[in-house]
Design an enzyme around this catalytic site. Structure first.
Site, mmCIF file in Angstrom:
data_model
loop_
_atom_site.group_PDB
_atom_site.id
_atom_site.type_symbol
_atom_site.label_atom_id
_atom_site.label_comp_id
_atom_site.label_asym_id
_atom_site.label_seq_id
_atom_site.Cartn_x
_atom_site.Cartn_y
_atom_site.Cartn_z
ATOM 1 N N LYS A 162 0.826 -1.210 0.000
ATOM 2 C CA LYS A 162 0.000 0.000 0.000
ATOM 3 C C LYS A 162 0.859 1.258 0.000
ATOM 4 O O LYS A 162 0.631 2.199 -0.781
ATOM 5 C CB LYS A 162 -0.912 0.019 1.234
ATOM 6 C CG LYS A 162 -1.786 1.268 1.320
ATOM 7 C CD LYS A 162 -2.426 1.453 2.680
ATOM 8 C CE LYS A 162 -1.437 2.006 3.691
ATOM 9 N NZ LYS A 162 -2.059 2.567 4.901
ATOM 10 N N ASN A 163 1.857 1.302 0.884
ATOM 11 C CA ASN A 163 2.642 2.521 1.037
ATOM 12 C C ASN A 163 3.639 2.741 -0.089
ATOM 13 O O ASN A 163 4.303 3.779 -0.141
ATOM 14 C CB ASN A 163 3.355 2.526 2.392
ATOM 15 C CG ASN A 163 2.376 2.719 3.543
ATOM 16 O OD1 ASN A 163 1.270 3.211 3.346
ATOM 17 N ND2 ASN A 163 2.775 2.319 4.728
ATOM 18 N N ARG A 202 -4.301 10.124 4.761
ATOM 19 C CA ARG A 202 -3.112 10.953 4.946
ATOM 20 C C ARG A 202 -2.391 11.209 3.631
ATOM 21 O O ARG A 202 -1.795 12.277 3.433
ATOM 22 C CB ARG A 202 -2.163 10.287 5.951
ATOM 23 C CG ARG A 202 -0.937 11.143 6.245
ATOM 24 C CD ARG A 202 -0.200 10.703 7.469
ATOM 25 N NE ARG A 202 0.968 11.549 7.707
ATOM 26 C CZ ARG A 202 0.946 12.741 8.288
ATOM 27 N NH1 ARG A 202 -0.196 13.242 8.689
ATOM 28 N NH2 ARG A 202 2.056 13.438 8.468
ATOM 29 N N CYS A 221 -4.517 6.924 10.222
ATOM 30 C CA CYS A 221 -4.584 6.333 11.555
ATOM 31 C C CYS A 221 -4.379 7.402 12.619
ATOM 32 O O CYS A 221 -3.515 8.272 12.489
ATOM 33 C CB CYS A 221 -3.506 5.246 11.722
ATOM 34 S SG CYS A 221 -3.918 3.691 10.928
ATOM 35 N N ARG A 243 0.807 13.339 14.308
ATOM 36 C CA ARG A 243 1.333 13.120 12.953
ATOM 37 C C ARG A 243 1.332 14.466 12.235
ATOM 38 O O ARG A 243 0.368 14.844 11.595
ATOM 39 C CB ARG A 243 0.495 12.086 12.200
ATOM 40 C CG ARG A 243 0.397 10.762 12.910
ATOM 41 C CD ARG A 243 -0.272 9.709 12.039
ATOM 42 N NE ARG A 243 0.642 9.216 11.024
ATOM 43 C CZ ARG A 243 0.292 8.295 10.115
ATOM 44 N NH1 ARG A 243 -0.935 7.825 10.089
ATOM 45 N NH2 ARG A 243 1.162 7.871 9.222
ATOM 46 N N ASP A 272 5.144 0.978 12.370
ATOM 47 C CA ASP A 272 3.953 0.225 11.959
ATOM 48 C C ASP A 272 3.909 -1.182 12.551
ATOM 49 O O ASP A 272 2.838 -1.714 12.830
ATOM 50 C CB ASP A 272 3.941 0.071 10.425
ATOM 51 C CG ASP A 272 3.117 1.144 9.747
ATOM 52 O OD1 ASP A 272 2.856 2.168 10.396
ATOM 53 O OD2 ASP A 272 2.765 0.963 8.581
ATOM 54 N N ARG A 289 -7.864 -0.762 5.468
ATOM 55 C CA ARG A 289 -7.018 0.303 4.937
ATOM 56 C C ARG A 289 -5.663 -0.244 4.466
ATOM 57 O O ARG A 289 -4.999 0.379 3.640
ATOM 58 C CB ARG A 289 -6.788 1.385 5.994
ATOM 59 C CG ARG A 289 -8.046 2.182 6.342
ATOM 60 C CD ARG A 289 -7.742 3.317 7.322
ATOM 61 N NE ARG A 289 -6.629 4.103 6.820
ATOM 62 C CZ ARG A 289 -5.419 4.141 7.379
ATOM 63 N NH1 ARG A 289 -5.178 3.446 8.469
ATOM 64 N NH2 ARG A 289 -4.472 4.881 6.859
#
Length: 423
Positions: free
Chosen positions: A28-29, A99, A123, A128, A311, A403
């Site tokens: 995902k990232n 985000r 999240c 953040r 994470d 997510r």
């Protein structure tokens, strides 16, 4: 399917050892910034192995399309180009739910446009900040103003700059890379995050016509007048997903096989799995994991890459619950990542958190209960703990888990877990 709606629950019964093969989705990232970067191109760039079932990926694509980017989705393949982006200077309100909508700042700045962006979501794991995103854009010459509506950015041409971050932010690094790709002159970003996803973003930008280097917390970008695009690249497999399934084998005493994956990006995570007495080895292009041994305690610190990502600490917390004795986990980035601790306590876990540390006394029998996914990884930790707890576990707010994990219920079921979705 993997489209959990608000109000959906995961119901699982513990006690089954997990065996078999599990295939990884795209990371995902890695996929999210690559989708944004691909929209810099004048021609379609083809991204393969995109985890299109994930909520954040779907939302990002919807936002970009609403703002005029041309994006076509065919299974896990996504075609992207600039099109008419941005056809509106106000981003849709849904941008506040993820985000990675912050990367629209870099995309807009590179294209010499303006945009008004609602403050980002994601999240809820503490403070953040997005100040480094603003710093990066301003250093390149864009105007950024924060007001009650969110962030307003305008750009009339970017100039390369030397930028130093006070901490190595992942998405902040990506934002500067995307913006600086179309600029005048050279940008050098110090104390950047140069984790694997960022290295792949650099590879994509270079393939599209940019000049980017990423190495040892330094990123350099030589600005170009435009990017052609028109290339093809596969999103890297989800290393975080690999660790999660490895821990699932570990906590249940099972054995799993992950094809088409190597541990080059997760050497520190593998080291801790081995300290915990989970057997991990590579054979050819596959990863094998055995959790049959009695687990051992460990002391884990999160750190910027190549250290353990913040994470992953909830995932390792679940593993620590199966090791007789005391383990510790210290999170040096997000102290509020420990919200999940109160959920694990509901299983009967002996775990306490204070400041940036969790103390875990493992090896006790746990019982299934009703819990809530406080965030993406906290929800995954609840699944992992439910897998080895006695009786039934009910997990609420599973849209959080959706997510970051594509088809997690189906994949665990194929490994032998008793798990189902209840709408």
């Amino acid at each position: 399917m993997n489209s959990y709606e608000n109000g959906s629950k995961l119901v699982l019964k513990g006690g089954n050892k997990l065996f078999g093969e599990v295939s990884l989705s795209g990371a995902k990232n890695a996929a999210l910034p690559m989708i944004v970067a691909a929209c810099l191109g004048e021609d379609f760039t083809k991204l393969r192995n995109v985890p299109i079932g994930l909520r954040d990926v779907k939302i990002l694509i919807d936002i970009l399309k609403e703002l005029g980017a041309e994006i076509e989705v065919d299974g896990s393949t996504v075609l992207c180009k600039r099109g008419d982006f941005p056809n509106n200077r106000i981003a849709p309100s849904k941008a506040s739910t993820i985000r990675y909508s912050l990367l629209l700042l870099g995309l807009t700045a590179a294209l010499n446009q303006e945009i008004e962006l609602p403050l980002p979501g994601g999240c809820k794991i503490g403070d953040r900040k997005y100040d480094l995103h603003i710093l990066g854009m301003q250093k390149l010459g864009a105007t950024v103003v924060e007001n009650d509506q969110g962030l307003y950015l305008s750009s009339s041409g970017l100039i390369g700059s030397n930028i130093e971050f006070y901490l190595p932010t992942t998405s902040g690094t990506e934002n500067v890379m995307i913006a600086a790709a179309i600029s005048e002159g050279k940008t050098t970003l110090l104390n950047a995050n140069t984790r694997p996803e960022i290295i792949q973003l650099g590879e994509l930008l270079c393939a599209m016509g940019a000049k980017v280097t990423c190495n040892n917390r330094v990123v350099t970008v030589e600005g170009q007048s435009s990017l052609a695009g028109g290339v093809e690249i596969s999103v890297m497999p989800g290393w975080d997903e690999a660790i999660t399934y490895a821990v699932a084998a570990g906590v249940t005493g099972g054995e799993i096989y992950i094809p088409n994956f190597n541990t080059s990006f997760i050497k520190e995570d593998i080291r801790y799995l081995k300290i915990a007495n989970v057997e991990v080895f590579e054979w050819g292009s596959a990863l094998y994991v055995s959790g049959k041994n009695e687990k051992s305690t460990f002391d884990l610190f999160t750190a910027p890459y190549p250290g353990i990502n913040s994470d992953m600490q909830p995932i390792f917390a679940s593993l620590a619950l199966t090791a007789k004795g005391t383990s510790t986990i210290a999170d040096l980035r997000f102290t509020d990542r420990f919200q999940y601790v109160n959920e694990l306590i509901k299983f009967g876990a002996d775990i306490k958190s204070f400041g940036n540390t969790a103390i875990i006394n493992g090896g006790n029998k746990l019982k299934g209960t009703e819990v809530r996914a406080t965030d993406l990884r906290g929800g995954a930790a609840c699944i992992l703990t439910g897998l080895f707890s006695e009786g039934e576990t009910v997990i609420n707010s599973v849209e959080q888990i959706n997510r970051g994990y594509e088809s997690i219920q189906e994949k665990l079921s194929l490994l032998g877990a008793d798990i189902k979705i209840v709408e």
